[in-house]
Design a protein around this motif. Sequence first.
Motif, PDB file in Angstrom:
ATOM      1  N   THR A  16      -0.326 -23.553  11.137  1.00 21.35           N
ATOM      2  CA  THR A  16      -0.949 -24.019  12.372  1.00 21.35           C
ATOM      3  C   THR A  16      -0.566 -23.033  13.472  1.00 21.35           C
ATOM      4  O   THR A  16       0.493 -22.400  13.422  1.00 21.35           O
ATOM      5  CB  THR A  16      -0.511 -25.442  12.787  1.00 21.35           C
ATOM      6  OG1 THR A  16       0.895 -25.461  12.975  1.00 21.35           O
ATOM      7  CG2 THR A  16      -0.896 -26.470  11.741  1.00 21.35           C
ATOM      8  N   THR A  17      -1.466 -22.899  14.433  1.00 22.72           N
ATOM      9  CA  THR A  17      -1.182 -22.074  15.604  1.00 22.72           C
ATOM     10  C   THR A  17      -1.506 -22.893  16.848  1.00 22.72           C
ATOM     11  O   THR A  17      -2.203 -23.911  16.762  1.00 22.72           O
ATOM     12  CB  THR A  17      -2.049 -20.794  15.657  1.00 22.72           C
ATOM     13  OG1 THR A  17      -3.400 -21.148  15.954  1.00 22.72           O
ATOM     14  CG2 THR A  17      -1.978 -20.001  14.366  1.00 22.72           C
ATOM     15  N   LEU A  62      -9.761 -16.124  14.599  1.00 24.17           N
ATOM     16  CA  LEU A  62      -9.059 -17.144  15.377  1.00 24.17           C
ATOM     17  C   LEU A  62      -9.963 -17.689  16.480  1.00 24.17           C
ATOM     18  O   LEU A  62     -10.044 -18.901  16.697  1.00 24.17           O
ATOM     19  CB  LEU A  62      -7.770 -16.577  15.964  1.00 24.17           C
ATOM     20  CG  LEU A  62      -6.663 -16.226  14.958  1.00 24.17           C
ATOM     21  CD1 LEU A  62      -5.541 -15.459  15.646  1.00 24.17           C
ATOM     22  CD2 LEU A  62      -6.143 -17.449  14.251  1.00 24.17           C
ATOM     23  N   SER A  65     -12.571 -19.840  14.960  1.00 20.64           N
ATOM     24  CA  SER A  65     -11.969 -21.084  14.486  1.00 20.64           C
ATOM     25  C   SER A  65     -11.772 -22.068  15.632  1.00 20.64           C
ATOM     26  O   SER A  65     -11.973 -23.260  15.473  1.00 20.64           O
ATOM     27  CB  SER A  65     -10.630 -20.814  13.803  1.00 20.64           C
ATOM     28  OG  SER A  65     -10.821 -20.014  12.669  1.00 20.64           O
ATOM     29  N   THR A  70     -16.247 -22.059  11.463  1.00 18.39           N
ATOM     30  CA  THR A  70     -15.316 -21.707  10.397  1.00 18.39           C
ATOM     31  C   THR A  70     -16.038 -21.346   9.111  1.00 18.39           C
ATOM     32  O   THR A  70     -17.055 -21.928   8.773  1.00 18.39           O
ATOM     33  CB  THR A  70     -14.341 -22.862  10.105  1.00 18.39           C
ATOM     34  OG1 THR A  70     -15.104 -23.999   9.699  1.00 18.39           O
ATOM     35  CG2 THR A  70     -13.529 -23.219  11.325  1.00 18.39           C
ATOM     36  N   ILE A  89      -8.679 -16.542   4.136  1.00 20.27           N
ATOM     37  CA  ILE A  89      -8.218 -17.520   5.123  1.00 20.27           C
ATOM     38  C   ILE A  89      -9.370 -18.429   5.507  1.00 20.27           C
ATOM     39  O   ILE A  89     -10.481 -17.967   5.758  1.00 20.27           O
ATOM     40  CB  ILE A  89      -7.676 -16.822   6.396  1.00 20.27           C
ATOM     41  CG1 ILE A  89      -6.509 -15.898   6.047  1.00 20.27           C
ATOM     42  CG2 ILE A  89      -7.250 -17.858   7.435  1.00 20.27           C
ATOM     43  CD1 ILE A  89      -6.010 -15.058   7.216  1.00 20.27           C
ATOM     44  N   ALA A  91      -9.835 -21.447   8.414  1.00 21.01           N
ATOM     45  CA  ALA A  91      -9.152 -22.046   9.556  1.00 21.01           C
ATOM     46  C   ALA A  91     -10.129 -22.897  10.349  1.00 21.01           C
ATOM     47  O   ALA A  91     -11.325 -22.624  10.371  1.00 21.01           O
ATOM     48  CB  ALA A  91      -8.557 -20.945  10.442  1.00 21.01           C
ATOM     49  N   GLN A  92      -9.602 -23.919  10.995  1.00 20.60           N
ATOM     50  CA  GLN A  92     -10.432 -24.799  11.811  1.00 20.60           C
ATOM     51  C   GLN A  92      -9.609 -25.334  12.968  1.00 20.60           C
ATOM     52  O   GLN A  92      -8.384 -25.381  12.893  1.00 20.60           O
ATOM     53  CB  GLN A  92     -10.987 -25.945  10.973  1.00 20.60           C
ATOM     54  CG  GLN A  92      -9.907 -26.829  10.359  1.00 20.60           C
ATOM     55  CD  GLN A  92     -10.486 -27.837   9.394  1.00 20.60           C
ATOM     56  OE1 GLN A  92     -11.563 -27.665   8.873  1.00 20.60           O
ATOM     57  NE2 GLN A  92      -9.763 -28.904   9.167  1.00 20.60           N
ATOM     58  N   ILE A 103      -5.088 -24.315  15.840  1.00 22.86           N
ATOM     59  CA  ILE A 103      -5.797 -24.061  14.589  1.00 22.86           C
ATOM     60  C   ILE A 103      -4.945 -24.510  13.408  1.00 22.86           C
ATOM     61  O   ILE A 103      -3.741 -24.261  13.376  1.00 22.86           O
ATOM     62  CB  ILE A 103      -6.100 -22.553  14.443  1.00 22.86           C
ATOM     63  CG1 ILE A 103      -7.032 -22.089  15.563  1.00 22.86           C
ATOM     64  CG2 ILE A 103      -6.702 -22.236  13.080  1.00 22.86           C
ATOM     65  CD1 ILE A 103      -7.176 -20.584  15.621  1.00 22.86           C
ATOM     66  N   ASN A 104      -5.577 -25.152  12.449  1.00 24.54           N
ATOM     67  CA  ASN A 104      -4.993 -25.431  11.135  1.00 24.54           C
ATOM     68  C   ASN A 104      -5.655 -24.487  10.151  1.00 24.54           C
ATOM     69  O   ASN A 104      -6.868 -24.246  10.251  1.00 24.54           O
ATOM     70  CB  ASN A 104      -5.293 -26.861  10.678  1.00 24.54           C
ATOM     71  CG  ASN A 104      -4.532 -27.895  11.445  1.00 24.54           C
ATOM     72  OD1 ASN A 104      -3.403 -27.683  11.852  1.00 24.54           O
ATOM     73  ND2 ASN A 104      -5.147 -29.043  11.641  1.00 24.54           N
ATOM     74  N   GLY A 105      -4.895 -23.976   9.208  1.00 24.83           N
ATOM     75  CA  GLY A 105      -5.514 -23.076   8.249  1.00 24.83           C
ATOM     76  C   GLY A 105      -4.779 -22.966   6.940  1.00 24.83           C
ATOM     77  O   GLY A 105      -3.654 -23.457   6.782  1.00 24.83           O
TER      78      GLY A 105
END
Length: 175
Positions: A16-17, A62, A65, A70, A89, A91-92, A103-105
């Motif tokens: 996650t970011t 990113l 996302s 995505t 990758i 990510a969403q 973001i989760n990925g």
Amino acid sequence: EKYRALVEGISNIIFTTDTRGKLTYVSPVIHHVLGYDPAELSGKHFYTLAPPDERYKIGLMLKNSLSDKTSPEEFRMVDKSGNLHNVRIIAQPYHEKDKLAGINGIIEDISELKKTEQRLKKIELQYKAVVEDQTDLICRFRPDFTITFVNPAFSRYYQIPPDQILDKSLLPIIS
């Protein structure tokens, strides 16, 4: 605990970011795949994992996302020793209290798949060199003599383009 066991038990890296691309969570699997301890990446930008020439592409991923555009994308990532890995990758965005939070990925190491693809391309080139560039006539057909393949030499010899000979019977062609 149930979700932690699920996330830590799969072979792909979960991350996650925040909205700026800084890592807020990385699953422990990253240690086995890229050699990093999850704690040493906490708070670092996702770019930390990318070689310089991939950073622009990752930045776009990113950004997309975060805007909910995505799709799985392939990149190269750098492990702790400096070796490159091919990864896929997906990510969403995720939201907290109806506000975009980050973001989760998932990161999947596809290095072996890429090596296999390269080996198959090499074999294909060798096949073409042996079969298609051959001056001998080569023809493949089914038990009922329906032609399924001819090499260029076969087509030239009989003066019949491949698209007009495939799926036809071999018997009228040969004496």
